[in-house]
Design a protein around this motif. Structure first.
Motif, PDB file in Angstrom:
ATOM      1  N   LYS A 160     -59.770   8.003  18.461  1.00 12.35           N
ATOM      2  CA  LYS A 160     -59.537   8.739  17.212  1.00 12.35           C
ATOM      3  C   LYS A 160     -60.181   7.971  16.065  1.00 12.35           C
ATOM      4  CE  LYS A 160     -55.239  10.929  18.740  1.00 12.35           C
ATOM      5  NZ  LYS A 160     -53.822  11.204  18.416  1.00 12.35           N
ATOM      6  N   ASN A 161     -61.414   8.350  15.771  1.00 10.96           N
ATOM      7  CA  ASN A 161     -62.198   7.604  14.770  1.00 10.96           C
ATOM      8  C   ASN A 161     -62.099   8.161  13.350  1.00 10.96           C
ATOM      9  OD1 ASN A 161     -63.246   5.744  16.634  1.00 10.96           O
ATOM     10  ND2 ASN A 161     -64.808   7.195  17.301  1.00 10.96           N
ATOM     11  N   PHE A 162     -61.398   9.278  13.208  1.00 13.54           N
ATOM     12  CA  PHE A 162     -61.334   9.918  11.896  1.00 13.54           C
ATOM     13  C   PHE A 162     -59.909   9.812  11.333  1.00 13.54           C
ATOM     14  CE2 PHE A 162     -64.694  11.844  14.395  1.00 13.54           C
ATOM     15  CZ  PHE A 162     -65.792  11.697  13.558  1.00 13.54           C
ATOM     16  N   LYS A 163     -59.809   9.034  10.252  1.00 18.34           N
ATOM     17  CA  LYS A 163     -58.495   8.714   9.675  1.00 18.34           C
ATOM     18  C   LYS A 163     -58.282   9.408   8.334  1.00 18.34           C
ATOM     19  CE  LYS A 163     -55.642   4.751   8.281  1.00 18.34           C
ATOM     20  NZ  LYS A 163     -55.612   3.283   8.123  1.00 18.34           N
ATOM     21  N   CYS A 164     -57.065   9.907   8.134  1.00 21.78           N
ATOM     22  CA  CYS A 164     -56.700  10.519   6.857  1.00 21.78           C
ATOM     23  C   CYS A 164     -56.271   9.425   5.894  1.00 21.78           C
ATOM     24  CB  CYS A 164     -55.563  11.516   7.059  1.00 21.78           C
ATOM     25  SG  CYS A 164     -54.907  12.182   5.509  1.00 21.78           S
ATOM     26  N   ASP A 165     -56.957   9.324   4.763  1.00 19.95           N
ATOM     27  CA  ASP A 165     -56.642   8.277   3.779  1.00 19.95           C
ATOM     28  C   ASP A 165     -55.316   8.538   3.067  1.00 19.95           C
ATOM     29  OD1 ASP A 165     -59.025   6.965   4.350  1.00 19.95           O
ATOM     30  OD2 ASP A 165     -60.151   8.111   2.852  1.00 19.95           O
TER      31      ASP A 165
ATOM     32  N   LYS B 207     -52.902   9.394   9.343  1.00 21.50           N
ATOM     33  CA  LYS B 207     -52.971  10.065  10.627  1.00 21.50           C
ATOM     34  C   LYS B 207     -54.408  10.037  11.155  1.00 21.50           C
ATOM     35  CE  LYS B 207     -51.122  14.182  12.917  1.00 21.50           C
ATOM     36  NZ  LYS B 207     -50.491  15.507  12.735  1.00 21.50           N
ATOM     37  N   LEU B 208     -54.555   9.853  12.481  1.00 19.98           N
ATOM     38  CA  LEU B 208     -55.874   9.742  13.100  1.00 19.98           C
ATOM     39  C   LEU B 208     -56.218  10.995  13.896  1.00 19.98           C
ATOM     40  CD1 LEU B 208     -55.494   6.078  14.348  1.00 19.98           C
ATOM     41  CD2 LEU B 208     -57.064   6.814  12.556  1.00 19.98           C
ATOM     42  N   TYR B 209     -57.524  11.302  13.966  1.00 19.53           N
ATOM     43  CA  TYR B 209     -57.995  12.494  14.670  1.00 19.53           C
ATOM     44  C   TYR B 209     -59.222  12.188  15.517  1.00 19.53           C
ATOM     45  CZ  TYR B 209     -54.846  14.897  11.515  1.00 19.53           C
ATOM     46  OH  TYR B 209     -53.718  15.298  10.843  1.00 19.53           O
ATOM     47  N   THR B 210     -59.409  12.977  16.556  1.00 22.03           N
ATOM     48  CA  THR B 210     -60.549  12.795  17.459  1.00 22.03           C
ATOM     49  C   THR B 210     -61.819  13.432  16.898  1.00 22.03           C
ATOM     50  OG1 THR B 210     -59.871  14.789  18.656  1.00 22.03           O
ATOM     51  CG2 THR B 210     -59.129  12.683  19.528  1.00 22.03           C
TER      52      THR B 210
ATOM     53  N   LEU C 253     -59.877  16.711  11.060  1.00 24.06           N
ATOM     54  CA  LEU C 253     -59.460  15.946   9.876  1.00 24.06           C
ATOM     55  C   LEU C 253     -59.675  16.767   8.606  1.00 24.06           C
ATOM     56  CD1 LEU C 253     -58.641  13.444   8.261  1.00 24.06           C
ATOM     57  CD2 LEU C 253     -60.992  12.606   8.491  1.00 24.06           C
ATOM     58  N   THR C 254     -60.811  17.448   8.537  1.00 29.49           N
ATOM     59  CA  THR C 254     -61.125  18.273   7.364  1.00 29.49           C
ATOM     60  C   THR C 254     -60.058  19.348   7.165  1.00 29.49           C
ATOM     61  OG1 THR C 254     -63.492  17.919   7.733  1.00 29.49           O
ATOM     62  CG2 THR C 254     -62.877  19.738   6.291  1.00 29.49           C
ATOM     63  N   LYS C 255     -59.646  19.981   8.260  1.00 27.66           N
ATOM     64  CA  LYS C 255     -58.599  21.003   8.183  1.00 27.66           C
ATOM     65  C   LYS C 255     -57.276  20.386   7.748  1.00 27.66           C
ATOM     66  CE  LYS C 255     -60.667  23.880  11.811  1.00 27.66           C
ATOM     67  NZ  LYS C 255     -60.594  24.284  13.228  1.00 27.66           N
TER      68      LYS C 255
ATOM     69  N   ARG D 143     -47.657  31.452   1.897  1.00 31.75           N
ATOM     70  CA  ARG D 143     -49.067  31.114   1.691  1.00 31.75           C
ATOM     71  C   ARG D 143     -49.516  30.044   2.687  1.00 31.75           C
ATOM     72  NH1 ARG D 143     -50.525  33.497  -3.286  1.00 31.75           N
ATOM     73  NH2 ARG D 143     -52.564  32.514  -3.099  1.00 31.75           N
ATOM     74  N   PHE D 144     -50.812  30.060   2.993  1.00 26.08           N
ATOM     75  CA  PHE D 144     -51.368  29.144   3.977  1.00 26.08           C
ATOM     76  C   PHE D 144     -52.689  28.550   3.490  1.00 26.08           C
ATOM     77  CE2 PHE D 144     -48.798  32.323   6.022  1.00 26.08           C
ATOM     78  CZ  PHE D 144     -47.993  31.578   6.859  1.00 26.08           C
ATOM     79  N   ALA D 145     -52.973  27.357   3.989  1.00 28.38           N
ATOM     80  CA  ALA D 145     -54.200  26.661   3.591  1.00 28.38           C
ATOM     81  C   ALA D 145     -55.412  27.192   4.356  1.00 28.38           C
ATOM     82  CB  ALA D 145     -54.047  25.161   3.827  1.00 28.38           C
TER      83      ALA D 145
END
Length: 549
Positions: free
Chosen positions: A183-188, A192-195, A200-202, A221-223
């Protein structure tokens, strides 16, 4: 060909012939002529394998390599193979990391101009390719082609790790990242980490707070549009996915898949705080909020706080007074469908959860868990008013209503008031005249099973509660507590008629019958009447004297 469709550019440039339709430039006039066929929309060259048509014979020739299965051009970086060298060349741009083509709309970079051109279709909003199966629109034909694989049901790409199958190889490749654990993509924002970067963008949309997609049914409502689409299935009432174990229906396959974990009994996610185990990580994450003590969602009506927003939303239904879910068995109504479902277990009579200590059975595990606190003897919740201890906070909260003096629930039969609705409900059984619980020893009948159980202690002769003052013994602790008031000398209940004082309210109530003049208990021997049943009982002993049996 007329000459209006192209122009010659400066000979100093490498590509002298430019297409006026697309702006694309070519080094040779023949190349421009071949290119012009694309704009003519004439496709005279058809593939006999799949029926696809092309504007140029050479393009069809390249296309036929796909059906041949021959892929002679291999990428040394990732091992991917291609039928055409030009495709390999384009692919290598991905590994180079060079992205010279930027989208002016969103700033996204691309390694190839063609990729940027296709991407711009997203911003244009133009979707000319429609799926005849479900009506979904697409900006590009190839996206529609990939989408049609979903309706075909063909899934040729299988995951060797878990057996899951996919219609597209790209989806399998993405799925394999889950098993890799990378999981190289981290939310600053939350760490939380993503593959995948796309995921991550979503996810970042959650933190942005922007929710542009609104449900016309309930206003929620939804994002993301895809989440709104899934949500709309709830309102449609369509539930095509059935659980073979319990028959429960679901609107989405993913929800059914998660539900099946309940029946599997597998609970791989453990809470380090209390040891409780869960089938899903998301449920464990929600559970951890209980231990954190953080409750950011507050009810403006009563001030109660919750760790999760959905809990607050359910709670607000209580204040609304709206109860749309009715039990067909007893007519009781509920604010929430899940509460009705739990209630129905009572009528089913099924009690699968047994207490190993006393044998008592329960319809739900949560009820058994609460009951076990009684046997544990642990009582961590203390009443500051009277010092009484309780095993559960909820019981303490209900107990505090006694001290508040507030009694909002009134009996229409006798006018007696109660602090809790459940106490009123129990009381109403007295007026109903229904006594379904009979003592086999003496024949006495009771409205509630708990009263019969308490009564049976009298016949058992067991008296485990002893008064240290006088040595008198009692079958129940509550009787000992009441008895101790006699030794305390405290008499807080006064008769307004004669001034006599009593240690217990019940004694005052009985005494008031003397002043009322009401005598409902009559002696069958001599006709004498009494205000209290126990006085009649004592009187009958006089008639029994001298009689032999």
């Amino acid at each position: 060909m007329t000459e209006h469709w192209y122009s010659e550019v400066s000979s100093a440039e490498v590509k002298q012939f430019r297409c006026l339709e697309s702006g694309k430039a070519f080094a040779f006039k023949n190349s421009l002529i071949q290119h012009a066929v694309v704009h003519s929309r004439v496709k005279n060259f058809k593939c006999d394998e799949c029926g696809k048509q092309f504007t140029d014979k050479s393009i069809r020739t390249k296309h036929l390599l796909i059906h041949s299965g021959m892929k002679n051009f291999k990428c040394d970086e990732c091992g991917k193979q291609f039928t055409d060298k030009s495709n390999l060349t384009k692919h290598l741009l991905i590994h180079s990391g060079v992205k010279n083509f930027k989208c002016d709309e969103c700033g996204k970079l691309f390694p190839r101009k063609g990729d940027l051109t296709r991407h711009l279709l997203i911003h244009s909003g133009v979707k000319n390719f429609k799926c005849d199966e479900c009506g979904k629109l697409f900006a590009q034909n190839r996206d529609l082609t990939q989408h049609l694989l979903i309706h075909s049901g063909v899934k040729n790409f299988k995951c060797d790790e878990c057996g899951k199958r996919f219609a597209q190889k790209g989806n399998l490749t993405k799925h394999l990242l889950i098993h890799s654990g990378v999981k190289n993509f981290k939310c600053d924002e939350c760490g939380k980490l993503y593959t995948q970067k796309g995921v991550l963008t979503k996810h970042l949309l959650i933190h942005s707070g922007v929710k542009n997609f609104k449900c016309d049914e309930c206003g929620k409502r939804f994002a993301r549009k895809s989440v709104l689409t899934r949500h709309l299935l709830i309102h449609s009432g369509v539930k095509n996915f059935k659980c073979d174990e319990c028959g429960k229906l679901f609107a989405q396959k993913g929800v059914l898949t998660r539900h099946l974990l309940i029946h599997s009994g597998v609970k791989n996610f453990k809470c380090d705080e209390c040891g409780k185990r869960f089938a899903q990580k998301s449920v464990l994450t929600q559970h951890l909020l209980i231990h954190s003590g953080v409750r950011n969602f507050k009810c403006d009506e009563c001030g109660k706080q919750f760790a999760r927003k959905e809990k607050l939303t359910k709670h607000l239904l209580i204040h609304s007074g709206v109860k749309n879910f009715k039990c067909d068995e007893c007519g009781k109504q509920f604010t929430d469908k899940s509460n009705r479902r739990k209630h129905l277990l009572i009528h089913s009579g099924v009690k699968n959860f047994k207490c190993d200590e006393c044998g008592k059975r329960f319809t739900r595990k949560v009820h058994l868990t609460r009951h076990l606190l009684i046997h544990s003897g642990v009582k961590n919740f203390k009443c500051d008013e009277c010092g009484k201890l309780f095993a559960r906070k909820g019981v303490l909260t209900r107990h505090l209503l006694i001290h508040s003096g507030v009694k909002n629930f009134k009996c229409d039969e006798c006018g007696r008031r109660f602090a809790q609705k459940c106490d009123l409900t129990k009381h109403l059984l007295i007026h109903s005249g229904v006594n379904n619980f009979r003592c086999d020893e003496c024949g006495k009948r009771f409205t509630r099973k708990v009263h019969l159980t308490q009564h049976l202690l009298i016949h058992s002769g067991v008296k485990n509660f002893k008064c240290d003052e006088c040595g008198k013994r009692f079958t129940r602790k509550v009787h000992l507590t009441q008895h101790l008031l006699i030794h305390s000398g405290v008499k807080n209940f006064k008769c307004d008629e004669c001034g006599k004082r009593f240690a217990q309210k019940g004694e005052l109530t009985k005494h008031l019958l003397v002043h009322s003049g009401v005598k409902n208990f009559k002696c069958g021997e001599c006709g004498k009447q009494f205000g209290l049943k126990n006085n009649l009982t004592k009187h009958l002993l006089n008639h029994c004297k001298g009689k032999s049996f």
